[in-house]
Design an enzyme around this catalytic site. Sequence first.
Site, mmCIF file in Angstrom:
data_model
loop_
_atom_site.group_PDB
_atom_site.id
_atom_site.type_symbol
_atom_site.label_atom_id
_atom_site.label_comp_id
_atom_site.label_asym_id
_atom_site.label_seq_id
_atom_site.Cartn_x
_atom_site.Cartn_y
_atom_site.Cartn_z
ATOM 1 C CB SER A 77 -0.776 -0.054 1.356
ATOM 2 O OG SER A 77 -1.455 1.195 1.368
ATOM 3 C CE1 TYR A 105 -4.137 -1.758 5.049
ATOM 4 C CE2 TYR A 105 -3.406 0.505 4.681
ATOM 5 C CZ TYR A 105 -4.053 -0.693 4.162
ATOM 6 O OH TYR A 105 -3.981 -1.147 2.621
#
Lengths: 250, 263
Positions: free
Chosen positions: B154, B167
């Site tokens: 990501s 995250y």
Amino acid sequence: MNRYTNKVALLTGVASGIGRATARRLAAEGACVFGLDIDQTGLAETEAEITSAGQQMSGRVTDIRSVQECRAAAEACVATYGGIDVLGNIAGIANQRHVHQVTEEDWDLMNDINLKGVFFLTQAALPHIIEREGNIINIASNAGLMGQAYTVPYCATKGAVVNMTKALAMEFVKHPIRINAIAPGGVDTSLTANFKVLEDADYSLMARYTGARPSTQPEQIASLFAFLASEEAQNIHGSIVSSDGGLTAE
Amino acid sequence: MSQATGTAYESDRYVGKVAAVTGVASGMGRCIALRLASEGATVFGMDINAEGLHQVAAEAAALAGAGGTITTRVTDIAEPAQCRAAIAECVDQHGRLDVLGNIAAVSWMKNTADVTTEDWRQMFAINVDGTYFMCQAALPHILASEGNIINIASNAAFMGCAYLVPYCATKGAVVQMTRALATEFVKEPIRINAIAPGGTDTPMNRDYQLADNTDYKLLKRSMAFRPLDKPEHVAALFAFLASAEAANIHGAIINADSGMTAT
Ligand SMILES: NC(=O)c1ccc[n+]([C@@H]2O[C@H](COP(=O)([O-])OP(=O)(O)OC[C@H]3O[C@@H](n4cnc5c(N)ncnc54)[C@H](O)[C@@H]3O)[C@@H](O)[C@H]2O)c1
Ligand SMILES: NC(=O)c1ccc[n+]([C@@H]2O[C@H](COP(=O)([O-])OP(=O)(O)OC[C@H]3O[C@@H](n4cnc5c(N)ncnc54)[C@H](O)[C@@H]3O)[C@@H](O)[C@H]2O)c1
């Protein structure tokens, strides 16, 4: 699929190596290639090969060190093919020197080709790229991402190409164009074939930038270029894509 | 393959190839599974969501294209034993494994004070353990087929995103796991890479709920200038990267984020 039908690609360094392989690949996928190089003989060979296969290429001898020649080349591309969809800044030089051996001429030559030429051709092509909502790919190097002994000026120019790519990407992030770079590892081209390793090089320092996998073929970089410059890669902007067989992963 | 001859891109790059893909019930995983199948792949799709798996299998059955298929298996990748069982079943069913795609993950925004031990462990179990144990289980088969692995990281692996601390940590782990695996296997004829997407129009992104009392100033760099990407573009990159066209790309983390991490 012919991803480049009706597309115009302005490419530098097409007389040899990665530039030639990229010209071949894009022309085979339908592009009109406007190819630049300082090497007239190699340029003519590439052009003859592509046009005799029934594909489109027009070559123009250009020294990208000259800002004037960069501008004239971009205009000639537009005059010949009507616009510019893709700019590939591929031409470059590399050599090994100890720091104390680097002359002012060495430094200027490398900067003028690897950095200044890339910037001013980009500047000349940008209005046309914006008009066609096209994209730009600069060929950087693993040397732009790692510190490599004996190639300080080369590393400096390629590091500059990496960050120039990102800065351009930010300046044009609100325009519907894309700007990216490819950072190859060792590729079998005349650049590597003619690369003279210093006689007194410390191989333990060079081992840090010698890949565990064999060097690759220029066609591999061309296939990445052909993907990245195509509409398939619409969300890739401001990226530096390494293709180096794991060299920079370590 | 076309890369050797320099001929045009073809849409049958995956004929005869088996791809095990996680997260195929939704978003990018679904698009990747359908894209690979449309190029001829036999896709073994995994997800925790049985309903979504049914749907993607039905969509694949209706695909024109190069004759690929999607078979599915409900799998909770947070359980290493299930990762091993799923990969074993894939190889049992299809006889080989050429491509592993680790796509499944979870994400949410919270103030650090509100993150429970359970929250943290759960996110690591899915995003990190799930990716790692899938790789571990698949590697012998990937070595046998000289195949490759793609992990989805990501943009959050490269940015410090407020309210996304766990995250960001999991995606940073996926990046470093990818690079470390690439180095460990650099002498083998396999490839291991990651894609780092930016904001992409999927249920994960649409369902984000801001943390309590969010300070928008801290989200400045997360506010993209370009519209959300489409999961189909992540799938196009995946299909290129896992193909023989990308034979020299190993240990790379490819940012596909419309410029988010350029700054
Ligand atoms: N070969 C590698 O291992 C490798 C690795 C990483 C990056 N690169 C980069 O890839 C690019 C292409 O290199 P290659 O390996 O194909 O090299 P190459 O030497 O085969 O080709 C480079 C071309 O650039 C042309 N050129 C040089 N100076 C020029 C000038 N002033 N104006 C116009 N053209 C000029 C040359 O004539 C030649 O045709 C370069 O930017 C290089 O730095 C190469
Ligand atoms: N959407 C974005 O903006 C964005 C941005 C960057 C990275 N990513 C990453 O892209 C990947 C795909 O995300 P998406 O946006 O398609 O999300 P999504 O929520 O649409 O899909 C994720 C899928 O993973 C599955 N999943 C969740 N937990 C699981 C488990 N324990 N076992 C098996 N499957 C499980 C879900 O059921 C779902 O089908 C993820 O790794 C995500 O972190 C997404």
